[in-house]
Structure formats: C-alpha cells, structure tokens
Design an enzyme around this catalytic site. Structure first.
Site, PDB file in Angstrom:
ATOM      1  N   LEU A  74      35.756  34.653  31.744  1.00  0.00           N
ATOM      2  CA  LEU A  74      36.178  35.514  32.859  1.00  0.00           C
ATOM      3  C   LEU A  74      35.447  35.185  34.161  1.00  0.00           C
ATOM      4  O   LEU A  74      35.823  35.712  35.214  1.00  0.00           O
ATOM      5  CB  LEU A  74      35.895  36.992  32.524  1.00  0.00           C
ATOM      6  CG  LEU A  74      36.953  37.785  31.754  1.00  0.00           C
ATOM      7  CD1 LEU A  74      37.185  37.184  30.380  1.00  0.00           C
ATOM      8  CD2 LEU A  74      36.509  39.234  31.613  1.00  0.00           C
ATOM      9  N   TYR A 146      41.370  29.808  44.771  1.00  0.00           N
ATOM     10  CA  TYR A 146      41.510  30.655  43.575  1.00  0.00           C
ATOM     11  C   TYR A 146      42.732  30.228  42.761  1.00  0.00           C
ATOM     12  O   TYR A 146      42.631  29.967  41.559  1.00  0.00           O
ATOM     13  CB  TYR A 146      41.636  32.102  44.022  1.00  0.00           C
ATOM     14  CG  TYR A 146      41.695  33.132  42.921  1.00  0.00           C
ATOM     15  CD1 TYR A 146      40.581  33.418  42.134  1.00  0.00           C
ATOM     16  CD2 TYR A 146      42.872  33.843  42.680  1.00  0.00           C
ATOM     17  CE1 TYR A 146      40.637  34.389  41.145  1.00  0.00           C
ATOM     18  CE2 TYR A 146      42.935  34.815  41.691  1.00  0.00           C
ATOM     19  CZ  TYR A 146      41.813  35.091  40.925  1.00  0.00           C
ATOM     20  OH  TYR A 146      41.878  36.058  39.954  1.00  0.00           O
ATOM     21  N   ARG A 187      39.551  44.833  47.139  1.00  0.00           N
ATOM     22  CA  ARG A 187      40.916  44.895  46.605  1.00  0.00           C
ATOM     23  C   ARG A 187      41.541  46.239  46.964  1.00  0.00           C
ATOM     24  O   ARG A 187      40.859  47.209  47.289  1.00  0.00           O
ATOM     25  CB  ARG A 187      40.911  44.647  45.097  1.00  0.00           C
ATOM     26  CG  ARG A 187      40.814  43.162  44.795  1.00  0.00           C
ATOM     27  CD  ARG A 187      40.778  42.852  43.336  1.00  0.00           C
ATOM     28  NE  ARG A 187      39.454  43.038  42.752  1.00  0.00           N
ATOM     29  CZ  ARG A 187      39.122  42.659  41.531  1.00  0.00           C
ATOM     30  NH1 ARG A 187      40.023  42.105  40.744  1.00  0.00           N
ATOM     31  NH2 ARG A 187      37.906  42.844  41.073  1.00  0.00           N
TER      32      ARG A 187
HETATM   33  P1  NAD Z   1      34.770  40.671  39.101  1.00  0.00           P
HETATM   34  O1  NAD Z   1      34.500  39.972  40.372  1.00  0.00           O
HETATM   35  O2  NAD Z   1      34.398  42.087  38.966  1.00  0.00           O
HETATM   36  O3  NAD Z   1      34.121  39.890  37.878  1.00  0.00           O
HETATM   37  C1  NAD Z   1      33.882  38.501  37.868  1.00  0.00           C
HETATM   38  C2  NAD Z   1      32.506  38.278  37.253  1.00  0.00           C
HETATM   39  O4  NAD Z   1      32.249  36.867  37.190  1.00  0.00           O
HETATM   40  C3  NAD Z   1      31.385  38.900  38.074  1.00  0.00           C
HETATM   41  O5  NAD Z   1      30.524  39.614  37.218  1.00  0.00           O
HETATM   42  C4  NAD Z   1      30.697  37.706  38.707  1.00  0.00           C
HETATM   43  O6  NAD Z   1      29.332  37.945  39.005  1.00  0.00           O
HETATM   44  C5  NAD Z   1      30.909  36.652  37.655  1.00  0.00           C
HETATM   45  N1  NAD Z   1      30.834  35.281  38.174  1.00  0.00           N
HETATM   46  C6  NAD Z   1      31.439  34.787  39.289  1.00  0.00           C
HETATM   47  N2  NAD Z   1      31.119  33.504  39.445  1.00  0.00           N
HETATM   48  C7  NAD Z   1      30.316  33.162  38.397  1.00  0.00           C
HETATM   49  C8  NAD Z   1      29.663  31.970  38.010  1.00  0.00           C
HETATM   50  N3  NAD Z   1      29.771  30.829  38.731  1.00  0.00           N
HETATM   51  N4  NAD Z   1      28.900  31.989  36.883  1.00  0.00           N
HETATM   52  C9  NAD Z   1      28.775  33.118  36.156  1.00  0.00           C
HETATM   53  N5  NAD Z   1      29.368  34.278  36.485  1.00  0.00           N
HETATM   54  C10 NAD Z   1      30.138  34.300  37.594  1.00  0.00           C
HETATM   55  O7  NAD Z   1      36.347  40.483  38.821  1.00  0.00           O
HETATM   56  P2  NAD Z   1      37.268  41.040  37.635  1.00  0.00           P
HETATM   57  O8  NAD Z   1      38.353  41.811  38.245  1.00  0.00           O
HETATM   58  O9  NAD Z   1      36.421  41.656  36.577  1.00  0.00           O
HETATM   59  O10 NAD Z   1      37.886  39.681  37.094  1.00  0.00           O
HETATM   60  C11 NAD Z   1      37.498  39.094  35.863  1.00  0.00           C
HETATM   61  C12 NAD Z   1      38.374  37.879  35.575  1.00  0.00           C
HETATM   62  O11 NAD Z   1      39.741  38.293  35.455  1.00  0.00           O
HETATM   63  C13 NAD Z   1      38.327  36.819  36.675  1.00  0.00           C
HETATM   64  O12 NAD Z   1      38.342  35.545  36.078  1.00  0.00           O
HETATM   65  C14 NAD Z   1      39.608  37.048  37.441  1.00  0.00           C
HETATM   66  O13 NAD Z   1      40.067  35.876  38.048  1.00  0.00           O
HETATM   67  C15 NAD Z   1      40.544  37.527  36.338  1.00  0.00           C
HETATM   68  N6  NAD Z   1      41.628  38.346  36.905  1.00  0.00           N
HETATM   69  C16 NAD Z   1      41.388  39.637  37.288  1.00  0.00           C
HETATM   70  C17 NAD Z   1      42.422  40.370  37.863  1.00  0.00           C
HETATM   71  C18 NAD Z   1      42.224  41.787  38.292  1.00  0.00           C
HETATM   72  O14 NAD Z   1      43.144  42.374  38.870  1.00  0.00           O
HETATM   73  N7  NAD Z   1      41.100  42.420  38.022  1.00  0.00           N
HETATM   74  C19 NAD Z   1      43.685  39.796  38.027  1.00  0.00           C
HETATM   75  C20 NAD Z   1      43.868  38.475  37.648  1.00  0.00           C
HETATM   76  C21 NAD Z   1      42.840  37.764  37.066  1.00  0.00           C
HETATM   77  N1  UDP Z   2      45.823  45.337  50.943  1.00  0.00           N
HETATM   78  C1  UDP Z   2      45.958  46.300  51.943  1.00  0.00           C
HETATM   79  N2  UDP Z   2      44.841  46.961  52.351  1.00  0.00           N
HETATM   80  C2  UDP Z   2      43.613  46.733  51.807  1.00  0.00           C
HETATM   81  C3  UDP Z   2      43.478  45.762  50.798  1.00  0.00           C
HETATM   82  C4  UDP Z   2      44.603  45.074  50.394  1.00  0.00           C
HETATM   83  O1  UDP Z   2      47.068  46.542  52.423  1.00  0.00           O
HETATM   84  O2  UDP Z   2      42.655  47.400  52.239  1.00  0.00           O
HETATM   85  C5  UDP Z   2      47.041  44.637  50.477  1.00  0.00           C
HETATM   86  C6  UDP Z   2      46.926  43.124  50.467  1.00  0.00           C
HETATM   87  O3  UDP Z   2      47.292  42.592  51.719  1.00  0.00           O
HETATM   88  C7  UDP Z   2      47.909  42.769  49.348  1.00  0.00           C
HETATM   89  C8  UDP Z   2      47.822  43.934  48.389  1.00  0.00           C
HETATM   90  O4  UDP Z   2      47.250  45.007  49.127  1.00  0.00           O
HETATM   91  O5  UDP Z   2      49.218  42.694  49.877  1.00  0.00           O
HETATM   92  C9  UDP Z   2      46.961  43.668  47.169  1.00  0.00           C
HETATM   93  O6  UDP Z   2      45.734  43.155  47.624  1.00  0.00           O
HETATM   94  P1  UDP Z   2      44.510  42.850  46.658  1.00  0.00           P
HETATM   95  O7  UDP Z   2      43.428  42.270  47.521  1.00  0.00           O
HETATM   96  O8  UDP Z   2      44.190  44.040  45.853  1.00  0.00           O
HETATM   97  O9  UDP Z   2      45.025  41.760  45.622  1.00  0.00           O
HETATM   98  P2  UDP Z   2      46.067  40.562  45.621  1.00  0.00           P
HETATM   99  O10 UDP Z   2      47.151  41.038  44.737  1.00  0.00           O
HETATM  100  O11 UDP Z   2      46.578  40.304  47.011  1.00  0.00           O
HETATM  101  O12 UDP Z   2      45.301  39.421  45.093  1.00  0.00           O
END
Ligand code: NAD
Ligand code: UDP
Length: 312
Positions: A74, A146, A187
């Site tokens: 993750l 990303y 977010r």
């Molecule tokens: P988050 O930022 O809360 O968690 C990411 C974690 O990874 C953090 O604890 C951060 O410190 C750690 N991290 C970042 N870079 C690192 C590195 N180089 N080495 C070790 N640790 C590192 O985000 P999240 O929402 O918990 O996301 C977790 C995973 O799920 C991510 O891979 C993200 O891309 C994926 N994801 C999340 C969402 C969502 O909506 N939450 C959507 C799509 C994908």
């Molecule tokens: N967004 C917004 N106001 C905020 C933060 C985000 O209108 O304060 C919008 C952003 O432009 C996007 C959507 O909400 O269209 C979701 O943004 P987020 O950063 O949560 O995640 P994304 O799905 O874009 O990766």
C-alpha cells in the site's frame, strides 16, 4: 488456526491502519512498514502493545527483507496534494517499491497484493469503468507521477507473475473515505468535513459537476481480504469501489446537511486533468469475490464526521 505473518507496506496510513486492525483481529501477526510520509503514529498507536504487531520504519524504495506469508503493498501517498508534492519520489515509491516488494515475495514465496487505483483509467472516456478499459491518462500531466507509477506497478506485478510465478493480486481502489484520513490530507471528503465542522468555506474545485463514487473504508478492507484469499488463478485487476455516484456539489451539500454547518460553498479553479467522472463497474468483484459494498454514503459520512469531531 495457523497464524499468518502479514507485511503491510503503508500500514500507518489511512487504509493500511484499518487493514492492520482487521488482520490482527483475525489472529494474524502483522508487520506494519511505513516511512511516515503521509501516515501517522496516531493511526496505529493503539496497536503498539499488541503482542503480534510490529512497527518498522522503512522506505519501500530501499530493499527490505522479512519472512512473511502475505504482503499487502500500500505504500504510496494517495492524495493529489501529497503525491504531487514530490512527483519523482511518488514514482520511485510506486515503481521501486513494487520491484523491492515483488523481489521479496519471489524470494520468500509470499502472496502479494497491489493497492492500485481507479486513476489508471485517467479521465475516462468509458463510463462506468470496467477492468477491461485501458484508460485515458495524460503521461506528462500533474497526475501522471501517480497514475503512471501505479500503471507501471501493475505491469511489474503481472510480469513477476508470468516470468517468476509470483502469486499476485491487483485491486483497483476507487475513492475511499473514513476515520483516520489525515485532516490536512487534501482529499475531498476530509476537506469538506473539516471545513464544515469549522464553519469555514467549502472549497469546490470547478463547478462541482465532476463525479466520484465514494466507498467507506470497511468495505474496502473486506474486498482486500477477499481478494488475498481468492484462488491463485484469479490475479485481477479487480475494481473495489462503491458504484453509487455523486457530483462533488452533492457531496458538499450532504456534508453541510449532516454537520448542520453554517459553511458557504465557494468555487475555486479546477486543477488540470481532474477526471470529470468516475464510477466502478464491480461485476467482476461480485462474481469472483462475492463482494459488494455494504455501507452507503450517508452512513459512512456520519461515522467519519464523528471521527473528525474528535481530532479537530
Ligand atoms: P495514505 O497516504 O493515508 O497512506 C499511504 C501510506 O504509505 C502512508 O502511511 C505513507 O506514510 C506511506 N508511504 C508513502 N510513501 C512511502 C514509502 N516510500 N515507503 C514507505 N511508506 C510510504 O493513503 P491511503 O488512502 O491509505 O492509501 C493507501 C494505498 O491505497 C495507496 O497505495 C493508494 O494509492 C491506494 N489507494 C487509495 C485510495 C483511497 O481513496 N484511499 C484510492 C485508490 C488507491
Ligand atoms: N475537490 C474539491 N474540493 C476539495 C478537494 C477536492 O472540489 O477541497 C474535488 C477535486 O477537484 C476532484 C474531487 O473533488 O474533482 C475528488 O478529489 P480528491 O482529491 O478527493 O480525489 P481524486 O478522485 O481527484 O483523486
């Protein structure tokens, strides 16, 4: 019961910390690896005394060795603000992190899951998005570190599977929210709730007509566990998300209503390459994992608002 040894990279983050909780509750031993770029000790402090929990400060861009049965990869900042802060590092985390964790999985014969993202579909031209859609990603845009990082990670996963028989699982996560999101995460759900609770302006980027489909974190964790436990032949990618789609304006209005806030909505510039719509097609997850989300937006928002009241 056999106690599995499970490594979770990014385990101190928002999603990772909920996964740590769930896997420990099920009687496993959890190694939580994090460099604390966006993760917080606060998210896992309640686990530090657990006899089967171990916290490791490490950066996945450097090789790491441990004995484990399963790896959930993750580690990666997930909020656009955070992943754009150091775009090169984000790409290194996705790509070198995948290589290091896949190398480890190969060596120790562990099963490994990639937390990929709906961002691999970019600003989609197909709606809703099935896994068969290749996406519409700008390779040199603000989001590319990303999007392309995760796309490269998927490529690496698939090829370690084909060439080296590594047991892989790929999930594509759609917008997930819930307790333990960082208040300054950037977010949309956390921004709106924090702004509403402080009676500050709610910042809508653009006119708020762009859509997202919001999934509560417990549903995601259930999907992750089911995917890891699925038969070896099913490698994914599989979408894990809630198909109920809302405009960002609808989300803002719902948050104001649920918090009883006095906040006003203001419009700010829409960032470049911001996807106009997003909705998962979850037919594959239903068929292969017998999974579908259970928690709808209002119920999930109420739980999340309660959490943010305790931290701000
Ligand atoms: P988050 O930022 O809360 O968690 C990411 C974690 O990874 C953090 O604890 C951060 O410190 C750690 N991290 C970042 N870079 C690192 C590195 N180089 N080495 C070790 N640790 C590192 O985000 P999240 O929402 O918990 O996301 C977790 C995973 O799920 C991510 O891979 C993200 O891309 C994926 N994801 C999340 C969402 C969502 O909506 N939450 C959507 C799509 C994908
Ligand atoms: N967004 C917004 N106001 C905020 C933060 C985000 O209108 O304060 C919008 C952003 O432009 C996007 C959507 O909400 O269209 C979701 O943004 P987020 O950063 O949560 O995640 P994304 O799905 O874009 O990766």
């Amino acid at each position: 019961m056999t106690r599995k040894k499970v490594l979770i990279t990014g385990g101190a983050g928002f999603v990772g910390s909920h996964l740590c909780d769930r896997l420990l509750k099920e009687g496993n031993e959890v190694f939580c690896l994090d460099n604390f770029f966006t993760g917080q000790k606060q998210n896992i402090v309640h686990l530090l005394d657990h006899p089967y929990f171990e916290l490791i400060r490490h950066d996945v861009t450097a090789p790491f060795f441990i004995e484990a049965d399963e790896i959930y990869n993750l580690a990666c900042p997930a909020s656009p603000v955070h992943y754009q802060y150091n775009a090169i590092k984000t790409m290194k985390t996705s790509v070198m992190g995948a290589i290091n964790m896949l190398g480890l999985a190969k060596r120790i014969k562990a099963k490994i899951l990639l937390a990929s993202t709906s961002e691999v579909y970019g600003d989609p031209l197909v709606h809703p998005q099935p896994e068969t859609y290749w996406g519409h990603v700008n390779p040199i845009g603000e989001r590319s570190c990303y999007d392309e990082g995760k796309r490269s990670a998927e490529t690496l996963f698939v090829n370690y599977h084909k060439q080296n028989n590594v047991q892989i699982k790929i999930i594509r996560i759609f917008n997930t929210y819930g307790p333990r999101m960082h208040p300054d995460d950037g977010r949309v759900v956390s921004n709106f709730i924090v702004q509403a609770l402080k009676n500050q302006d709610i910042t809508i980027y653009g006119q708020g007509q762009q859509t997202r489909s919001f999934q509560y974190v417990d549903d995601l964790v259930e999907g992750m566990i089911r995917m890891m436990a699925s038969p070896g032949a099913f490698t994914g990618p599989v979408n894990i998300g809630n198909p109920n789609e809302f405009t960002i304006l609808e989300l803002a209005e719902k948050v104001i209503q649920l918090t009883g806030s006095k906040s006003k909505i203001i419009n700010m510039p829409l960032p470049p390459d911001d996807p106009m719509m997003r909705q998962p097609d979850i037919a594959l997850a239903k068929k292969e994992l017998n999974w579908s989300p259970k928690i709808e937006l209002e119920e999930g928002l109420i739980k999340t608002i309660e959490y943010f009241k305790t931290v701000i």
